[in-house]
Design an enzyme around this catalytic site. Structure first.
Site, short mmCIF file in Angstrom:
data_model
loop_
_atom_site.label_atom_id
_atom_site.label_comp_id
_atom_site.label_asym_id
_atom_site.label_seq_id
_atom_site.Cartn_x
_atom_site.Cartn_y
_atom_site.Cartn_z
N ARG A 1 37.45 50.83 25.41
CA ARG A 1 36.30 51.65 25.09
C ARG A 1 36.28 52.06 23.62
O ARG A 1 35.23 52.06 22.98
CB ARG A 1 36.30 52.89 25.98
N ALA A 2 37.46 52.34 23.08
CA ALA A 2 37.54 52.78 21.69
C ALA A 2 36.98 51.71 20.77
O ALA A 2 36.18 52.00 19.87
CB ALA A 2 38.98 53.10 21.33
#
Ligand SMILES: [Zn+2]
Length: 687
Positions: free
Chosen positions: A264-265
């Site tokens: 996600r980052a």
């Protein structure tokens, strides 16, 4: 402050970046800036008569007020700014389905909630860390899906709910769950400016505003119009911004070096970098965009050790950025050997672009991966599992890692020192143990879902049915409804099978969270080192228990001539543990003052949140050597569920704690019976 403005502008350019969480103390003007954002968003065209703000160009096919004809009449209005109050109910947030009307009129009677109101605008949650978990989940699900979903007993309604999610929180009020922080795209820390010139400018603007709000607005209206136009231009440019492979590599390297979980980052940094390029009017993402994006999107995503000193996140990020740069240079120099101009190659904009604009909520998206570490209460770095004495080897232990078998370190190395007035200040707490469940016997209204006291609830075990008071408050109780219908029809086969007035609603019971308020004797009588260690360990254990049960906590101590509210009610158990560690002891014992401060605190908190019931835990041997007789405070605490934890030790006992418990109508629990499994009949009903 510049970071906050930039973060807000970037989500306005690309809502796919995923919302902004603003951390800052009170008085840092964070809400003013957030409100100003809504004014910068372009106007929206809305189908006339649609309560769900459908875009006439692309109406929501599932709109409850639809379907809308392709050329429906419409009007233009500013983007909405909807504020979600901390005390909002689930119905208020997602809207309500009126089953009674559905039965009577055969229509889906749906009243839109705040999520519908925020569609195509900003949803602003002040103090998002104080929001109950189930509302947080609702909110984040809607933000991730771009849709809201209400379901009651097989009847369901869905509608579009795409909004910029902006939350603020005061870190002093308690850290939100790691899962919550992770779901925000960007996190910005706001502090009062440290630079004299900046501070002066803030004051100058404030004075100018106070002197003449209209003139002030006119002076800055030009800036605002310029910003609004720039947002529109950046939105148009966004789909055409290229993310070169070299920069995509840099993102992957920074995220790896920084130690983030999952993918996600990387995706948030990529989206943010693309939005930055669009904001700066460029068509290609640069290394600088990636660096700036990483600073906004990464610091809150590192698997961190709660014992790290503050500032570590930033240092580590600098290291990660430097490392990614070095790797890139190395690779480039290797490639330079092969060919002269391979740095940004001709294939740089043919790769898959992770940012496909604000509508990229379509296909499978790694964003929706459950955060590692499992469900609520299983956050890997929860703060409660360590005593104030650093226990490095256990820094990563989760809150469920309770180990009743762990030996308690209540044997301090030094002998008792009854005369030592301040000895307790250094007395460390031992390892927390699992405590007996202290709870409120009378069933509550279930204002805050949790795991402590029994309460009526919206879900949970069904214990009966009742005739609804006006609107149905929960699920219908079908057997009771049918019984009522049969009874009304009296064996006749005519008329409607079930009439709205036959409806019975189910009565559920579950558990609720409370305000657990500690009143702790910190006077000289407790100052014996060994004794204070036992008391601190007990309070630490109760604090951990309160964290696991999702309670709010507060702590009052008393010593010398006065009581001290060392921990105003908060959901930050971490702060509680810190305050406990630095507790000072010694002096006389003004027990009455401690109880009076507790009564005042409870009154204030009741006004603030009438739905949260208090549970008072008084840790004392009942002795008072300063101020009035503590029994005289009993009327002020009438009706407050209380447990007196009796700390009296030694061969000769005065049983003063028992006397106090009787006066307060409280339960009495000997200190050594607090640990789960200790003794068989630990609680002696005082009255
Ligand atoms: Zn509509």
């Amino acid at each position: 402050m510049a970071d906050l403005r930039l973060a807000l502008l970037l989500t306005a350019v690309s809502p796919a970046v995923g919302g902004v969480l603003v951390r800052g103390e009170k008085g840092t003007a964070k809400s003013t800036i957030v409100r100003a954002l809504a004014g910068l968003l372009p106007e929206v065209a809305v189908v006339r008569g649609c309560r769900f703000a459908c875009d006439p160009a692309a109406p929501d096919p599932q709109c409850p007020d639809g379907p809308h004809a392709p050329d429906s009449p419409h009007y233009r209005r500013p983007s909405a700014l909807v504020e979600l109050p901390v005390g909002a109910t689930e119905d208020r947030v997602v809207g309500t389905l009126d089953i009674q009307r559905a039965l009577a009129d055969g229509v889906k009677a749906y009243e839109p909630g705040l999520l519908a109101g925020a569609h195509r605008g900003v949803l602003y949650v002040d103090e998002v860390n104080l929001l109950p978990d189930h509302l947080v989940d609702l909110l984040l699900d809607a933000a991730a899906m771009g849709r809201a979903h209400v379901e009651r007993d097989g009847v369901s309604v869905k509608h579009a709910a795409r909004f910029l999610l902006v939350g603020t929180m005061n870190p002093e009020e308690g850290e939100p769950r790691p899962q919550l922080v992770d779901r925000f795209g960007l996190v910005v820390n706001v502090a009062a400016p440290r630079d004299a010139k900046d501070r002066a400018e803030v004051v100058r603007r404030r004075l100018a505003y106070e002197a003449g709000p209209d003139a002030f607005a006119a002076r800055f209206a030009g800036d605002e119009r310029e910003l609004a136009a720039r947002i529109v231009a950046a939105r148009e440019r966004l789909p055409h911004v290229a993310l070169p492979d070299a920069e995509l590599d840099r993102i992957a390297r920074v995220c790896l070096a920084y130690g983030v979980d999952g993918m996600r980052a990387d995706i948030v940094v990529a989206r943010c970098a693309v939005a930055l390029a669009a904001w700066h009017g460029r068509d290609t993402v640069t290394a600088e965009d990636v660096r700036d994006a990483a600073r906004l999107a990464l610091p809150h995503r590192r698997r961190r050790d709660p014992l790290d000193p503050p500032g570590t996140d930033e240092e580590k990020l600098d290291e990660a950025l430097a490392e990614a740069d070095a790797q890139q240079r190395e690779e480039e120099s290797r490639q330079d050997g092969d060919g002269p101009d391979s740095d940004s190659g001709p294939d740089s904009d043919s790769g898959p672009d992770p940012d496909s604009g604000p509508d990229s909520g379509g296909g499978p998206d790694p964003d929706d991966d459950p955060p590692p570490g499992g469900g609520p209460g299983n956050g890997g770095s929860a703060p409660d599992d360590r005593g104030p004495a650093p226990r490095q080897s256990e820094g990563g232990a989760g809150p469920d890692d309770r180990d009743p078998a762990r030996p308690r370190t209540d044997a301090a190395p030094e002998p008792d020192n009854p005369a030592g007035a301040a000895a307790g200040a250094q007395a460390p707490a031992g390892a927390a143990y699992r405590t007996r469940t202290l709870s409120i016997a009378r069933r509550g209204t279930g204002g805050h879902t949790g795991k402590r006291s029994p309460a009526y609830a919206r879900r949970g075990r069904v214990i009966g049915s009742r005739v609804p008071q006006g609107k149905l408050a929960g699920a219908p109780h079908l057997p009771a409804t049918l019984r009522a219908a049969l009874h009304r029809r009296g064996g006749r086969g005519e008329g409607s099978v079930v009439h709205p007035r036959d409806l019975r609603e189910a009565v559920h019971v579950g558990r609720e969270a409370n305000l657990v308020l500690f009143v702790v004797d910190a006077s000289g009588s407790m100052a014996a080192r060994k004794r204070m260690t036992i008391v601190k360990t007990a309070v630490l254990s109760l604090l951990r228990d309160a964290y696991q049960r999702r309670d709010r906590i507060g702590m009052i101590t008393f010593r010398g001539h006065e009581a001290d509210q060392v921990l105003p009610p908060t959901s930050s158990h971490e702060v509680g543990v810190m305050r406990l560690a630095s507790l000072r002891t010694g002096g006389r014992t003004p027990l009455a003052a401690g109880l009076r401060t507790a009564a005042a605190t409870i009154t204030t908190e009741r006004r603030r949140d009438p739905r949260r019931r208090p549970l008072l835990i008084v840790v004392t041997d009942g002795r008072a050597t300063s101020g009035p007789d503590p029994v005289s405070v009993a009327p002020a605490l009438a009706g407050v569920p209380t447990v007196v934890v009796d700390c009296e030790t030694g061969p000769i006992r005065l049983h003063l704690a028992g006397r106090l418990a009787t006066a307060l109508g409280a339960d009495l629990m000997p200190l050594d019976a607090l640990e789960a499994g200790a003794g068989t009949h630990p609680v002696r009903k005082a009255a």
